[in-house]
Design a protein around this motif. Sequence first.
Motif, PDB file in Angstrom:
ATOM      1  N   ARG A  88       0.897  -1.217   0.046  1.00 28.99           N
ATOM      2  CA  ARG A  88       0.010  -0.037   0.120  1.00 28.99           C
ATOM      3  C   ARG A  88       0.922   1.362  -0.199  1.00 28.99           C
ATOM      4  O   ARG A  88       2.148   1.227   0.365  1.00 28.99           O
ATOM      5  N   GLN A  89       0.213   2.323  -0.447  1.00 29.30           N
ATOM      6  CA  GLN A  89       1.067   3.737  -0.508  1.00 29.30           C
ATOM      7  C   GLN A  89       1.124   4.064   0.977  1.00 29.30           C
ATOM      8  O   GLN A  89       0.321   4.411   1.530  1.00 29.30           O
ATOM      9  N   ALA A  90       2.336   4.506   1.324  1.00 28.03           N
ATOM     10  CA  ALA A  90       2.369   5.091   2.860  1.00 28.03           C
ATOM     11  C   ALA A  90       1.949   6.627   2.838  1.00 28.03           C
ATOM     12  O   ALA A  90       2.001   7.235   1.716  1.00 28.03           O
ATOM     13  N   GLU A  91       1.436   6.977   4.195  1.00 29.64           N
ATOM     14  CA  GLU A  91       0.979   8.042   4.366  1.00 29.64           C
ATOM     15  C   GLU A  91       2.070   8.958   5.280  1.00 29.64           C
ATOM     16  O   GLU A  91       2.729   8.500   6.125  1.00 29.64           O
ATOM     17  N   SER A  92       2.184  10.044   4.751  1.00 26.84           N
ATOM     18  CA  SER A  92       3.167  11.110   6.128  1.00 26.84           C
ATOM     19  C   SER A  92       2.072  11.217   7.297  1.00 26.84           C
ATOM     20  O   SER A  92       0.900  11.037   7.288  1.00 26.84           O
ATOM     21  N   PHE A  93       2.875  11.805   8.161  1.00 29.78           N
ATOM     22  CA  PHE A  93       2.174  11.859   9.752  1.00 29.78           C
ATOM     23  C   PHE A  93       1.188  13.021   9.538  1.00 29.78           C
ATOM     24  O   PHE A  93       0.082  13.054  10.011  1.00 29.78           O
ATOM     25  N   ARG A  94       1.475  14.125   8.491  1.00 30.02           N
ATOM     26  CA  ARG A  94       0.388  15.145   8.468  1.00 30.02           C
ATOM     27  C   ARG A  94      -0.708  14.618   7.562  1.00 30.02           C
ATOM     28  O   ARG A  94      -1.913  15.170   8.181  1.00 30.02           O
ATOM     29  N   GLN A  95      -0.526  13.838   6.770  1.00 27.99           N
ATOM     30  CA  GLN A  95      -1.789  13.450   5.847  1.00 27.99           C
ATOM     31  C   GLN A  95      -2.499  12.441   6.852  1.00 27.99           C
ATOM     32  O   GLN A  95      -3.998  12.528   6.869  1.00 27.99           O
ATOM     33  N   PHE A  96      -1.867  11.581   7.570  1.00 27.37           N
ATOM     34  CA  PHE A  96      -2.739  10.736   8.727  1.00 27.37           C
ATOM     35  C   PHE A  96      -3.396  11.589   9.640  1.00 27.37           C
ATOM     36  O   PHE A  96      -4.640  11.235  10.012  1.00 27.37           O
ATOM     37  N   TYR A  97      -2.985  12.422  10.260  1.00 32.90           N
ATOM     38  CA  TYR A  97      -3.389  13.472  11.124  1.00 32.90           C
ATOM     39  C   TYR A  97      -4.785  14.047  10.538  1.00 32.90           C
ATOM     40  O   TYR A  97      -5.771  13.969  11.126  1.00 32.90           O
ATOM     41  N   ALA A  98      -4.735  14.592   9.446  1.00 33.46           N
ATOM     42  CA  ALA A  98      -5.845  15.051   8.838  1.00 33.46           C
ATOM     43  C   ALA A  98      -6.972  14.214   8.505  1.00 33.46           C
ATOM     44  O   ALA A  98      -8.062  14.451   8.856  1.00 33.46           O
ATOM     45  N   ARG A  99      -6.613  12.980   8.158  1.00 31.99           N
ATOM     46  CA  ARG A  99      -7.488  12.028   7.803  1.00 31.99           C
ATOM     47  C   ARG A  99      -8.448  11.352   9.122  1.00 31.99           C
ATOM     48  O   ARG A  99      -9.568  11.540   9.210  1.00 31.99           O
ATOM     49  N   SER A 100      -7.511  11.150  10.183  1.00 31.51           N
ATOM     50  CA  SER A 100      -8.117  10.590  11.520  1.00 31.51           C
ATOM     51  C   SER A 100      -8.718  11.588  12.145  1.00 31.51           C
ATOM     52  O   SER A 100     -10.147  11.240  12.667  1.00 31.51           O
ATOM     53  N   VAL A 101      -8.048  12.652  12.243  1.00 30.22           N
ATOM     54  CA  VAL A 101      -9.039  13.738  13.179  1.00 30.22           C
ATOM     55  C   VAL A 101     -10.163  14.273  12.406  1.00 30.22           C
ATOM     56  O   VAL A 101     -11.125  14.392  13.137  1.00 30.22           O
ATOM     57  N   GLY A 102     -10.144  14.056  11.102  1.00 30.82           N
ATOM     58  CA  GLY A 102     -11.420  14.803  10.474  1.00 30.82           C
ATOM     59  C   GLY A 102     -12.459  13.716  10.499  1.00 30.82           C
ATOM     60  O   GLY A 102     -13.468  13.958  10.550  1.00 30.82           O
ATOM     61  N   LEU A 105       2.542  18.956  15.638  1.00 35.60           N
ATOM     62  CA  LEU A 105       2.820  17.456  15.263  1.00 35.60           C
ATOM     63  C   LEU A 105       4.251  17.140  15.395  1.00 35.60           C
ATOM     64  O   LEU A 105       4.486  15.640  15.571  1.00 35.60           O
ATOM     65  N   GLU A 106       5.111  17.785  15.457  1.00 37.36           N
ATOM     66  CA  GLU A 106       6.536  17.439  15.307  1.00 37.36           C
ATOM     67  C   GLU A 106       6.939  17.016  17.069  1.00 37.36           C
ATOM     68  O   GLU A 106       8.252  16.575  17.006  1.00 37.36           O
TER      69      GLU A 106
END
Length: 215
Positions: free
Chosen positions: A123-137, A172-173
């Motif tokens: 599968r295509q990996a996510e950056s943490f920024r992308q993951f944060y936006a998805r999960s919190v959303g 996030l950092e």
Amino acid sequence: MSSTNIILIRHGETAWNAERRLQGHIDIALNGEGQRQAEALAAALAGERLDAVIASDLQRALQTAQAVAGARRLPVRQDAALRERCYGGFEGLLYAEIEQRFPREFAAWQARDIDALMPHGARQAESFRQFYARSVGAILSWAEAHPGQSIAIVAHGGVLECAYRAALGLPLETPRNFPVLNASINRFEFAAGKLQLQSWGEVAHLAPRALDELS
């Protein structure tokens, strides 16, 4: 609009949790200990009002949610947006193996480079920024859909981390210097478009004595 009470739960233990093997989107079931944790969690929440139970569609979260929902005869509503972060080529490997095979990418991950990408695997990996936006959303979307109600959301360690950061406004950092425990109870309120943390890391129900009572 009325506030929403959210009980955010990390799934019970899996064999891969116990051996520090990275799961990500790989669909691993609960082990025996995780099943016992899920039962203890359900017992701890038995007296609380819940209007809906929502879970990641990965079976470790789904099994945990089914334990919570079962006695209430509530359906478990599945949402793939609540999945753990996708780690691409890191998935299925022990942490020590990741460091050996992908030293540069491992170092960026450990340094909390939030835009770094792991090598792609199945599968295509996510950056943490992308993951944060998805999960919190996803969490906010479910909260908005249940004003004035109490909901349980069963997800993964990374999802809980993101919710904690969102509620406290943590960059996030910054390092994750707070525990994210299997089968823990974590309470939030959603009001005026924002998450507010009420309590974190409730695990009294997982004490050996509490678990022994379920044996």
